[in-house]
Design a protein around this motif. Structure first.
Motif, mmCIF file in Angstrom:
data_model
loop_
_atom_site.group_PDB
_atom_site.id
_atom_site.type_symbol
_atom_site.label_atom_id
_atom_site.label_comp_id
_atom_site.label_asym_id
_atom_site.label_seq_id
_atom_site.Cartn_x
_atom_site.Cartn_y
_atom_site.Cartn_z
ATOM 1 N N ALA A 1 26.696 68.037 42.147
ATOM 2 C CA ALA A 1 27.299 67.565 40.900
ATOM 3 C C ALA A 1 28.754 67.151 41.118
ATOM 4 N N LYS A 2 29.489 67.951 41.906
ATOM 5 C CA LYS A 2 30.898 67.642 42.177
ATOM 6 C C LYS A 2 31.039 66.346 42.947
ATOM 7 N N LEU A 3 30.194 66.164 43.991
ATOM 8 C CA LEU A 3 30.281 64.957 44.818
ATOM 9 C C LEU A 3 29.840 63.713 44.049
ATOM 10 N N ALA A 4 28.801 63.860 43.201
ATOM 11 C CA ALA A 4 28.281 62.701 42.461
ATOM 12 C C ALA A 4 29.045 62.445 41.171
ATOM 13 N N GLY A 5 29.903 63.410 40.750
ATOM 14 C CA GLY A 5 30.685 63.235 39.531
ATOM 15 C C GLY A 5 29.853 63.331 38.273
ATOM 16 N N VAL A 6 28.844 64.235 38.294
ATOM 17 C CA VAL A 6 27.997 64.434 37.120
ATOM 18 C C VAL A 6 27.870 65.942 36.863
ATOM 19 N N SER A 7 27.177 66.300 35.792
ATOM 20 C CA SER A 7 26.977 67.712 35.479
ATOM 21 C C SER A 7 25.835 68.291 36.316
ATOM 22 N N THR A 8 25.805 69.627 36.436
ATOM 23 C CA THR A 8 24.716 70.269 37.185
ATOM 24 C C THR A 8 23.371 70.057 36.488
ATOM 25 N N SER A 9 23.378 69.965 35.158
ATOM 26 C CA SER A 9 22.114 69.736 34.444
ATOM 27 C C SER A 9 21.546 68.359 34.774
ATOM 28 N N THR A 10 22.435 67.373 34.938
ATOM 29 C CA THR A 10 21.981 66.026 35.322
ATOM 30 C C THR A 10 21.371 66.053 36.719
ATOM 31 N N VAL A 11 22.052 66.777 37.624
ATOM 32 C CA VAL A 11 21.507 66.913 38.978
ATOM 33 C C VAL A 11 20.112 67.537 38.918
ATOM 34 N N SER A 12 19.943 68.563 38.091
ATOM 35 C CA SER A 12 18.661 69.233 37.962
ATOM 36 C C SER A 12 17.581 68.281 37.473
ATOM 37 N N HIS A 13 17.931 67.444 36.484
ATOM 38 C CA HIS A 13 16.951 66.490 35.958
ATOM 39 C C HIS A 13 16.548 65.461 37.021
ATOM 40 N N VAL A 14 17.490 65.050 37.844
ATOM 41 C CA VAL A 14 17.183 64.067 38.890
ATOM 42 C C VAL A 14 16.285 64.699 39.956
ATOM 43 N N ILE A 15 16.672 65.894 40.413
ATOM 44 C CA ILE A 15 15.928 66.559 41.488
ATOM 45 C C ILE A 15 14.517 66.943 41.035
ATOM 46 N N ASN A 16 14.420 67.481 39.807
ATOM 47 C CA ASN A 16 13.122 67.979 39.324
ATOM 48 C C ASN A 16 12.343 66.967 38.504
ATOM 49 N N LYS A 17 12.978 65.798 38.250
ATOM 50 C CA LYS A 17 12.337 64.716 37.494
ATOM 51 C C LYS A 17 11.834 65.219 36.140
ATOM 52 N N THR A 18 12.711 65.944 35.452
ATOM 53 C CA THR A 18 12.336 66.529 34.168
ATOM 54 C C THR A 18 12.823 65.718 32.970
ATOM 55 N N ARG A 19 13.699 64.739 33.200
ATOM 56 C CA ARG A 19 14.174 63.897 32.103
ATOM 57 C C ARG A 19 14.641 62.572 32.665
ATOM 58 N N PHE A 20 14.571 61.527 31.850
ATOM 59 C CA PHE A 20 15.022 60.210 32.325
ATOM 60 C C PHE A 20 16.524 60.217 32.586
ATOM 61 N N VAL A 21 16.891 59.700 33.746
ATOM 62 C CA VAL A 21 18.288 59.508 34.117
ATOM 63 C C VAL A 21 18.421 58.078 34.624
ATOM 64 N N SER A 22 19.499 57.417 34.271
ATOM 65 C CA SER A 22 19.659 56.011 34.656
ATOM 66 C C SER A 22 19.582 55.853 36.173
ATOM 67 N N ASP A 23 19.147 54.687 36.603
ATOM 68 C CA ASP A 23 18.999 54.414 38.037
ATOM 69 C C ASP A 23 20.332 54.574 38.770
ATOM 70 N N GLU A 24 21.423 54.183 38.129
ATOM 71 C CA GLU A 24 22.740 54.238 38.784
ATOM 72 C C GLU A 24 23.145 55.692 39.057
ATOM 73 N N ILE A 25 22.942 56.566 38.054
ATOM 74 C CA ILE A 25 23.292 57.984 38.228
ATOM 75 C C ILE A 25 22.336 58.656 39.211
ATOM 76 N N ALA A 26 21.025 58.338 39.105
ATOM 77 C CA ALA A 26 20.034 58.927 40.019
ATOM 78 C C ALA A 26 20.358 58.562 41.461
ATOM 79 N N GLU A 27 20.816 57.332 41.671
ATOM 80 C CA GLU A 27 21.169 56.889 43.021
ATOM 81 C C GLU A 27 22.367 57.668 43.541
ATOM 82 N N ARG A 28 23.370 57.921 42.673
ATOM 83 C CA ARG A 28 24.543 58.696 43.087
ATOM 84 C C ARG A 28 24.153 60.120 43.479
ATOM 85 N N VAL A 29 23.275 60.731 42.677
ATOM 86 C CA VAL A 29 22.847 62.104 42.967
ATOM 87 C C VAL A 29 22.044 62.158 44.265
ATOM 88 N N ASN A 30 21.123 61.233 44.447
ATOM 89 C CA ASN A 30 20.299 61.224 45.662
ATOM 90 C C ASN A 30 21.135 60.944 46.905
#
Length: 337
Positions: A8-37
């Motif tokens: 979350a710190k490196l991607a500049g997002v919240s930990t909950s957003t990171v969780s949604h991207v990793i676990n695919k539990t909620r839609f996250v924009s492609d731009e943010i998902a790419e930053r997290v990945n």
């Protein structure tokens, strides 16, 4: 080891957003998902399977117990189980019991302690036994294969062995054979008994004699088939054809026949059961009853997942139908005359 907070710190997002991207539990924009990945790749982040299983109450793991055997039949069924597990995103833990009751129960306890999501049993040595472990874990679905009557609640995947034994013997009859023997598996095993019942039904239907001297109970192994042929040979005259309860025993029968200068199929016709992969490479290529082994394995996993996903509440019995595979080990007496 990197954590979600680090991502979350490196991607500049919240930990909950990171969780949604990793676990695919909620839609996250492609731009943010790419930053997290990208952050996950840079930090060599690996999700914790333990943490995920605790949160979801699933380990995505299935346990399978089977009796150790030299019979390739079991390996071909396991291949169907393993491949379907992989395709469904599940891991498989395979345990061999070697026919030992205490080892069987210890293995069940170990799998339950590892919090497997479900269990597949392929151990006919425990037919008719009550397994207390399953009563203590009623929420763990169980699917059994190649099994007789059960004293616990479970789904069941089985081959129609009665019909298989019937069509095997009927094929010999249709080829003109009137003196037909049978080498069975252990008759306390449900499948062996049902194949033998199919043999008897076909002979009764054709009004042919069942000669007890031509019926030998064996053990489903090559050596058992080998010894059974020699027992038949010593008892006097051989039948013109034998229905053998599985392909492994049929291999032993063909080997013993060759050693005693009995030609298969000219002097003795042989039909097996299972259609294991090497059956077509025997000499002669073995006429046999085909069991859909890969489908047996796949159906076991599908049935287990159906229970896990609450798509079915009552125990089911799924029966797969065997078919005849004609090769070179049965002589057609009718056309030969």
């Amino acid at each position: 080891m990197a954590t979600m907070k680090d991502l979350a710190k490196l991607a500049g997002v919240s930990t909950s957003t990171v969780s949604h991207v990793i676990n695919k539990t909620r839609f996250v924009s492609d731009e943010i998902a790419e930053r997290v990945n990208k952050a996950a790749q840079e930090l060599n982040y690996a999700p914790s399977a333990l943490a995920r299983s605790l949160k979801m109450n699933r380990t995505k793991t299935i346990g399978m117990l089977m009796t150790t055997s030299t019979n390739p039949f079991f390996g071909e069924v396991v291949k169907g189980v393993e491949r379907n597990c992989y395709q469904q995103g599940y891991n498989l833990i395979l345990c061999n019991t070697e026919g030992d009751h205490e080892r069987m129960k210890a293995s069940i306890n170990t799998l339950l302690q590892k919090r497997v999501d479900g269990i597949i049993l392929m151990c006919s040595t425990l037919v008719g036994e009550r397994i207390d472990e399953f009563e203590r874990y009623p929420d763990i679905p169980v699917v059994v294969m190649d099994w007789g009557p059960m004293l616990f609640s479970s789904d069941k995947i089985q081959d129609n062995s009665l019909f298989g034994g019937y069509i095997a013997t009927k094929h010999l009859i249709e080829c003109g054979h009137k003196h037909i023997g049978c080498i069975t598996g252990p008759l306390h095993h449900h499948q062996a008994q049902m194949r033998y019942e199919g043999y008897k039904r076909a002979l009764r239907e054709a009004k042919l004699e069942i000669n007890p001297d031509w019926v030998v109970e064996s053990d489903f192994e090559c050596q058992g088939g080998y010894d059974s042929f020699n027992k038949l040979l010593k008892s006097g005259s051989l039948p013109s054809a034998i229905f053998v309860g599985n392909d492994m025993m049929a291999m032993g029968v063909i080997n013993a026949a060759n050693e005693n200068n009995v030609s298969v199929p000219d002097d003795l016709s042989i039909i097996g059961y299972d259609d294991i992969h090497i059956a077509k490479f025997m000499s002669p290529a073995l006429t046999t009853i085909h069991q859909p082994k890969f489908r047996l394995g796949k159906s076991a996993v599908d049935t287990l997942l159906k229970k896990l996903n609450k798509q079915s509440n009552k125990p089911e019995i799924i029966q797969l139908e065997p078919t005849l595979t004609i090769r070179k080990s049965v002589k057609n007496v009718v056309t030969a005359e």
